[in-house]
Design a protein around this motif. Structure first.
Motif, PDB file in Angstrom:
ATOM      1  N   LEU A   1       0.831  -1.213   0.000  1.00 45.34           N
ATOM      2  CA  LEU A   1       0.000   0.000   0.000  1.00 45.34           C
ATOM      3  C   LEU A   1       0.859   1.255   0.000  1.00 45.34           C
ATOM      4  O   LEU A   1       0.457   2.304   0.520  1.00 45.34           O
ATOM      5  CB  LEU A   1      -0.922  -0.022   1.226  1.00 45.34           C
TER       6      LEU A   1
ATOM      7  N   ASP B   1      -0.683   4.726  -1.184  1.00 46.11           N
ATOM      8  CA  ASP B   1      -1.834   5.120  -0.360  1.00 46.11           C
ATOM      9  C   ASP B   1      -1.391   5.598   1.019  1.00 46.11           C
ATOM     10  O   ASP B   1      -1.867   6.618   1.513  1.00 46.11           O
ATOM     11  CB  ASP B   1      -2.793   3.935  -0.174  1.00 46.11           C
TER      12      ASP B   1
ATOM     13  N   THR C   1      -8.775  -3.376   6.789  1.00 47.24           N
ATOM     14  CA  THR C   1      -8.217  -4.284   5.781  1.00 47.24           C
ATOM     15  C   THR C   1      -6.924  -4.941   6.233  1.00 47.24           C
ATOM     16  O   THR C   1      -6.607  -6.045   5.811  1.00 47.24           O
ATOM     17  CB  THR C   1      -7.946  -3.530   4.463  1.00 47.24           C
ATOM     18  N   ASP C   2      -6.132  -4.269   7.070  1.00 50.80           N
ATOM     19  CA  ASP C   2      -4.847  -4.824   7.509  1.00 50.80           C
ATOM     20  C   ASP C   2      -4.523  -4.371   8.927  1.00 50.80           C
ATOM     21  O   ASP C   2      -4.778  -3.228   9.286  1.00 50.80           O
ATOM     22  CB  ASP C   2      -3.723  -4.342   6.581  1.00 50.80           C
TER      23      ASP C   2
ATOM     24  N   VAL D   1      -5.033  -0.478   9.027  1.00 51.41           N
ATOM     25  CA  VAL D   1      -5.393   0.186   7.780  1.00 51.41           C
ATOM     26  C   VAL D   1      -6.872  -0.038   7.519  1.00 51.41           C
ATOM     27  O   VAL D   1      -7.392  -1.137   7.753  1.00 51.41           O
ATOM     28  CB  VAL D   1      -4.576  -0.391   6.596  1.00 51.41           C
ATOM     29  N   CYS D   2      -7.562   0.998   7.056  1.00 53.00           N
ATOM     30  CA  CYS D   2      -8.983   0.863   6.746  1.00 53.00           C
ATOM     31  C   CYS D   2      -9.273   1.416   5.359  1.00 53.00           C
ATOM     32  O   CYS D   2      -8.436   2.084   4.747  1.00 53.00           O
ATOM     33  CB  CYS D   2      -9.826   1.612   7.783  1.00 53.00           C
ATOM     34  N   LYS D   3     -10.463   1.112   4.865  1.00 55.85           N
ATOM     35  CA  LYS D   3     -10.886   1.651   3.574  1.00 55.85           C
ATOM     36  C   LYS D   3     -12.386   1.860   3.620  1.00 55.85           C
ATOM     37  O   LYS D   3     -13.133   0.946   3.973  1.00 55.85           O
ATOM     38  CB  LYS D   3     -10.509   0.684   2.450  1.00 55.85           C
TER      39      LYS D   3
ATOM     40  N   LYS E   1      -9.098   5.231  -1.153  1.00 52.95           N
ATOM     41  CA  LYS E   1      -7.743   4.786  -0.834  1.00 52.95           C
ATOM     42  C   LYS E   1      -7.707   4.103   0.528  1.00 52.95           C
ATOM     43  O   LYS E   1      -8.576   4.330   1.367  1.00 52.95           O
ATOM     44  CB  LYS E   1      -6.799   5.997  -0.808  1.00 52.95           C
ATOM     45  N   HIS E   2      -6.683   3.279   0.711  1.00 57.00           N
ATOM     46  CA  HIS E   2      -6.433   2.720   2.042  1.00 57.00           C
ATOM     47  C   HIS E   2      -5.906   3.842   2.931  1.00 57.00           C
ATOM     48  O   HIS E   2      -5.076   4.638   2.493  1.00 57.00           O
ATOM     49  CB  HIS E   2      -5.406   1.591   1.966  1.00 57.00           C
ATOM     50  N   ARG E   3      -6.391   3.905   4.170  1.00 60.01           N
ATOM     51  CA  ARG E   3      -5.956   4.952   5.093  1.00 60.01           C
ATOM     52  C   ARG E   3      -5.502   4.352   6.408  1.00 60.01           C
ATOM     53  O   ARG E   3      -6.049   3.345   6.861  1.00 60.01           O
ATOM     54  CB  ARG E   3      -7.114   5.917   5.370  1.00 60.01           C
ATOM     55  N   ARG E   4      -4.543   5.008   7.044  1.00 66.19           N
ATOM     56  CA  ARG E   4      -4.068   4.554   8.350  1.00 66.19           C
ATOM     57  C   ARG E   4      -5.067   4.940   9.429  1.00 66.19           C
ATOM     58  O   ARG E   4      -5.580   6.051   9.454  1.00 66.19           O
ATOM     59  CB  ARG E   4      -2.709   5.202   8.642  1.00 66.19           C
TER      60      ARG E   4
END
Ligand code: DCP
Ligand code: MG
Ligand code: MN
Length: 336
Positions: free
Chosen positions: A141, A144, A220-221, A238-240, A247-250
């Motif tokens: 990622l 992102d 997501t992670d 990490v979320c979306k 985008k994937h975001r912290r």
């Protein structure tokens, strides 16, 4: 500093401090801690300097700024450029180390090792490097996670976490702190603080909340999941948001007991710089402050604490400022 009550004055030397920030990043990725430290000091004093630097002598007169740093400051002041920075940008080793230390979970040591193994691009890392779980996420990622999100999006993420938390427990408090609470136009991540006013219902929530957010596909992670104690829990992941083109975001989630709410709120609202000035102020008054508690009667000998002090109850942010005998600062004014 934390003491002044008025709005922090503008940075008259932003043109210079921006270039110096770039230098810090370079020195951090080459693990040159002393130079990074020296430049950070220069950035701090320059950003508080009451006027634009107008001579070499003025730069040299700043606290802990030596001749060579004064040369650099004056070079940027005059030309708007810094040759040393250009040199770094065109240096393959430095720019690759910078690329690699921007991988989430990678420090200067990992970056150096990958460089020595002959890797030069993020694709090289994906295909050939041996990576920790965090670094695998960081590499997958990469783009992102380096991108800052608009604050509106941070607000949407806060809402998803808040609604999930509220559906699990009535009366729960879930709020975004960090740069979002300080009113920044963009956020590097979302820092959600969770607690419960009854002093006990925060306990069961952590794992149930994460499970719920994973089930819906929002998380997501995972990057870090720590239970410091039964009471304090911290998650980094990490979320979306649902929908196209997201985008994937912290996302950071912290669960704290209600008695620590005031201190936790100040800590996670930051900025990190503001927290450092608060702690500095505490030291001068024989107090200590961290995300858990404010204590008085702390006796230090050098960096060691001889007497740990006693906790002062601080139910609100305001009460912390009161005990420290400084005027209240709203979150928007806590960048320095
Ligand atoms: N914090 C701190 N010291 C650190 C790291 C963090 O005191 N070394 C505190 C202050 C920060 C808060 O935690 O404001 C959240 O940390 P972030 O790294 O998420 O920083 P911000 O939210 O302030 O900025 P960003 O927009 O980059 O996330
Ligand atoms: Mg943040
Ligand atoms: Mn964070």
């Amino acid at each position: 500093c934390a003491q002044s009550s008025k709005n922090p004055s503008p940075n008259f030397n932003q043109k210079i401090t921006e270039k110096l920030e770039e230098m810090v990043k370079n020195y951090e990725s080459t693990n040159d801690k002393w130079r990074a430290f020296g430049y950070q000091n220069a950035i701090r004093v320059l950003s508080r300097h009451p006027k634009e630097i107008s001579s070499w002598e003025e730069a040299k007169s700043l606290p802990r700024v030596g001749k060579r740093l004064a040369d650099k400051i004056w070079e940027i002041a005059q030309s708007g450029e810094l040759r040393k920075l250009k040199e770094f940008e065109t240096n393959e080793a430095v720019s690759t180390l910078k690329l690699f230390t921007n991988v989430w979970g990678a420090g200067p040591h990992a970056a150096q090792m990958w460089y020595q193994q002959g890797f030069r691009t993020i694709s090289d890392l994906k295909e050939k490097a041996s990576l920790t779980h965090q670094q695998q996420v960081g590499v997958r990622l990469y783009e992102d996670l380096l991108d800052r999100m608009p604050r509106e999006e941070a607000g949407e993420i806060e809402r998803v976490v808040k609604e999930a938390a509220e559906s699990l427990q009535d009366g729960i408090i879930a709020q975004a702190c960090g740069s979002y609470r300080r009113g920044k136009p963009t956020c590097g991540d979302v820092d959600v603080l969770i607690t419960h006013p009854d002093g006990k219902s925060h306990r069961g929530i952590f794992h149930r909340l994460l499970a719920k957010l994973k089930e819906s596909g929002f998380l997501t992670d995972d990057l870090v999941c720590v239970s410091e104690t039964d009471n304090q829990k911290k998650y980094m992941g990490v979320c979306k948001l649902p929908g196209e083109n997201r985008k994937h975001r912290r996302l950071d989630i912290i669960v704290v007991p209600y008695e620590e709410y005031g201190c936790a709120l100040v800590y996670f609202t930051g900025s990190a710089h503001f927290n450092r000035s608060l702690r500095h102020l505490c030291k001068k008054q024989n107090m200590s402050l961290n995300e858990h508690a404010l204590k008085t009667g702390v006796v230090r000998k050098g960096s060691e604490k001889i007497c740990k002090g006693t906790i002062i109850p601080t139910p609100t942010e305001e009460s912390i400022f009161q005990v420290l005998k400084i005027p209240f600062r709203p979150p928007e004014e806590r960048d320095h």
